[in-house]
Design a protein around this motif. Sequence first.
Motif, PDB file in Angstrom:
ATOM      1  N   HIS A 199      14.415 -37.055 -68.705  1.00 53.42           N
ATOM      2  CA  HIS A 199      14.621 -35.802 -69.423  1.00 53.42           C
ATOM      3  C   HIS A 199      13.289 -35.314 -70.004  1.00 53.42           C
ATOM      4  CE1 HIS A 199      18.984 -35.811 -69.168  1.00 53.42           C
ATOM      5  NE2 HIS A 199      18.978 -37.096 -69.526  1.00 53.42           N
ATOM      6  N   CYS A 204      10.016 -41.475 -76.409  1.00 52.61           N
ATOM      7  CA  CYS A 204       9.638 -40.063 -76.465  1.00 52.61           C
ATOM      8  C   CYS A 204       8.115 -39.959 -76.414  1.00 52.61           C
ATOM      9  CB  CYS A 204      10.180 -39.413 -77.737  1.00 52.61           C
ATOM     10  SG  CYS A 204      11.993 -39.446 -77.848  1.00 52.61           S
ATOM     11  N   SER A 261      22.980 -41.186 -71.195  1.00 54.76           N
ATOM     12  CA  SER A 261      21.533 -41.020 -71.165  1.00 54.76           C
ATOM     13  C   SER A 261      20.996 -40.672 -72.550  1.00 54.76           C
ATOM     14  CB  SER A 261      21.148 -39.914 -70.179  1.00 54.76           C
ATOM     15  OG  SER A 261      19.759 -39.683 -70.210  1.00 54.76           O
ATOM     16  N   LYS A 307      18.432 -39.070 -75.316  1.00 60.24           N
ATOM     17  CA  LYS A 307      17.660 -37.831 -75.377  1.00 60.24           C
ATOM     18  C   LYS A 307      16.664 -37.917 -76.528  1.00 60.24           C
ATOM     19  CE  LYS A 307      21.344 -34.864 -73.511  1.00 60.24           C
ATOM     20  NZ  LYS A 307      22.236 -36.001 -73.233  1.00 60.24           N
ATOM     21  N   CYS A 308      15.622 -37.164 -76.401  1.00 64.65           N
ATOM     22  CA  CYS A 308      14.621 -37.102 -77.459  1.00 64.65           C
ATOM     23  C   CYS A 308      14.980 -35.979 -78.422  1.00 64.65           C
ATOM     24  CB  CYS A 308      13.223 -36.871 -76.869  1.00 64.65           C
ATOM     25  SG  CYS A 308      12.532 -38.333 -76.078  1.00 64.65           S
ATOM     26  N   GLU A 309      15.222 -36.340 -79.654  1.00 61.07           N
ATOM     27  CA  GLU A 309      15.541 -35.365 -80.687  1.00 61.07           C
ATOM     28  C   GLU A 309      14.414 -35.333 -81.713  1.00 61.07           C
ATOM     29  OE1 GLU A 309      19.286 -36.416 -82.338  1.00 61.07           O
ATOM     30  OE2 GLU A 309      20.419 -35.487 -80.689  1.00 61.07           O
TER      31      GLU A 309
END
Length: 689
Positions: free
Chosen positions: A377, A399, A432, A434-436
Amino acid sequence: MKVKRESEFFLTLPIMIVFCVIVLLLPVCGSVPLTGWVQSPGHPRGYDPNSRLTWKECAPTGHRITLTLIHLDLEESLDCEDDSLKIFADEELLFKLCGRKSMKELQASINPFLHSSRGGCLSVSFLADYSNPERHTGFRGFYAIQDVDECTDPENECTQLCNNYIGGYRCFCRPGYVLDPDEHTCHVSCSEDRNGSREGVLMSPGWPEPYPENSVCSYTLAVEEGLQFELTFTGLFDVEMKENGQCTDSLTIKPLSGDVRTFCGRKPPSFFVTRSQHVEIIFRTDHKGANRGFSLSYRVREMNCVGPVTPSSSLISQHSYSEYPTGYKVKVKCDKGHVLKSIQSAEVEYESTCQNNGEWSPVIACEPVDCGIPELHELMELSDKDPPTTYKKQISFKCNSQYYQLDKTGHFTCNAEGYWESESGQKLTEDSPKCEPVCGMNTEVSSGGRVFGGKQARLGQIPWQLLHKTHTRGGASLISDYWALTAAHVVDGYEQSTLNWLGGIIDGLDKNAVTMETEKIIIHPNYTRVGKGKEQKNFDSDIALIKMSARVPLGPNIRPVCLPKKTHEPVMEGTVSGFGGFERGSKSKILRYGHIQEYPLDECDPVKLPVTDNMFCAGDDVKSIDSCKGDSGGPLFSPVLGSGSPDQPYRLIGIVSWGPPGCGNASFKAYYTKVKNYLDWIKETMEKN
C-alpha cells in the motif's frame, strides 16, 4: 690477455684431454680447462706503472670454480687506492687486496672464500697507478674447476637415496619403492585394479607394520550394474591425524555417486554400504610417521533404493521398508508447504520406480511454496529489502515516514497454501495493515498563554491548527492526512464551493503555508441551517467534515490531532487555539492559545439560545481566557499544551461553536461542540467518502 706461460700450458693440456675422455658422455666437455694460472703482468719480475689485467672463468653445470692465491706483493696504500687486486664471485666483490701477504696468511684468511656458486663464475681485476716507488712482484693464483657433491646439499629434494656424479646427481629409491616422474620423490607402488572382484581384503602397504611414507595407493573396485559394495573395517585402524583433528594421512572412499568420505585417526569407521557398483579407495601418506594403517574387507550385495526420493518429501507405499528392491514403485508426496518443482501447479504427488543402479526414477524435486513479494500500500515498505518469501519465512511491514504508523501488526508468515498469514491466522489480503498518521503529537512543548488576549504559539506546537480566511475567518483541526473537522456554521453555504485552508503556520500571512483545497464539505445532517442574512437560532450538531483534494504532506509543522475516546471522562481542563479576536476584539494574524476549563451547563449563561447535550461550555473566571470571533471551528484539545506524550497524545475534545457577543467576560462562557458524541458519524462518513 696473458694468463700463463707457454710451458705451463703444456703441463695442463694432458689434464684437459683426460677430463674430456672421462666425461665424454657428461655435460662437462669441450674447451673448458679444468685448471690454470692467473697472474699480474711481469710476474715475478715486477709489474710496470699503469699495468692492468682482467680475468674471468665460469664453471659448467654441477661444478664450481676455485682460486688459490700463492703470492701477493702490491704497493701498500690506504684502502688500496694506488694498486689493487679485486676478486669477484658471481659479480659480487669478495676482496680488495694490496700490500704483502705470506702464503700462510693467504691460506688462513683469503683462499677459503675464493670460490663461485654451482655453475657460477670467478673474475679478477688488477690495476696499478702511474707510479711505483719500489719494485713489487705482483700476484699469482691457481684456479681449478671442481665437481660439486649435490648429495650433501639438503635442498637436492631426494626423498630417499642420492648418487652424485661429475656434473650432477641422481635420486633413487630403496627396494619396494618407485621414483616419481619428478625424479626426486619415492613412493610405494601400491595401486590395484580389482575390477570384477566380488569379495576380498584391502590393506595398507606393509600391514600390520607401519606403512611407508609418500604413498598414494589407489584401489579400484567394480562390478556389474545391480550390485553394490559393502565395506567392513577389521583389526586396528591407525592413520596419522593432527591434534586439531585434521588428517595428516588419509583414507578416502569415493563411490561412483553419493558422498565421498575421508577417514583418519584411531577410531575405525563403522560398517557401511556404498550404494555404488564402482568404488575407488585412495590412501595417502606424507613423508614421515610410524602409524600402522588399515585393513578392510569388502563384498557385494544386490542394489536397492532408500527413501526419501528427494528432500522435503515422503514415500507412500503398501509396505514400509528401510530399503526397496529393484523395480519397486512408490508414490512420492511433497511435505507440507512444498510443491513439485517442474509442474506449474499445486501438484504435490507423483510415482517413482527403483532402478538397477539404486536410483529412483523419475525424481522431481519438492520445493517450498513461494508467497512472493506482496503488493504494498501507499506509504508502506518492507522492513527488509529482499526478504525470503518461501514457506514459513516471515516478512514485516513498516511505514516509510516517521509521521505514520501501522494500524495493526505488520508481521506475516508464508503458509502452506502460498498466502501471507498474520499472527491471528488471517490472510494478508483480508487483514492488510495500513499506514495511518501519528496523531496528537507536536514538535515543541510549552505552556501558559491565552487566545483572547492570549499568548503566541510557536511553530510546531499546534500542528493540527488550520486557518480559512477567504470568506468568514474560521479554523479547523486536521484529523488525518485527508480530513479535517470544523464547525458547521463556518462552512454553511459553501458545500459546493472550493475553499482553501492553510496549515503548517503560526502567521496567517506566511507565504510558506501549506495550502489545502477542499474536495468535499459534509455538514452533519442534524445541523439546523439558516438562510443568508438570518440569525442562527440553534447550534446543535455544529460540526462538519472537510475532505482535502490531495494528501496533506505531513511533517513537523503539520500533523493531525487524535479524536477523543468514546469512554472519555469529562475533561476539566484543555487548550483552545485560533487566529480569532484578541484584546478589544481585533483579529490576530498570529496563532494564539490559552488554557480553559469545562463548567457545568447550569453555570453558563445560554444567552437565550438552546443548549443541548452535544455541547459543553468552557472558559476561565480568573484570567478571562476565552475563544472569540474568528476562532470558530478551531480546536479545544486535551491535555493542556505542554502535557502531551506518546502515552497521552493530544485529543480533540471540542470545536469552537458559539458564545456571547463579548469575549473574555467572566460572567459568560463560550460553547463547544462535544466531539465524542459524533465519533460514529465521523468514522462512517470518512469510510463512505
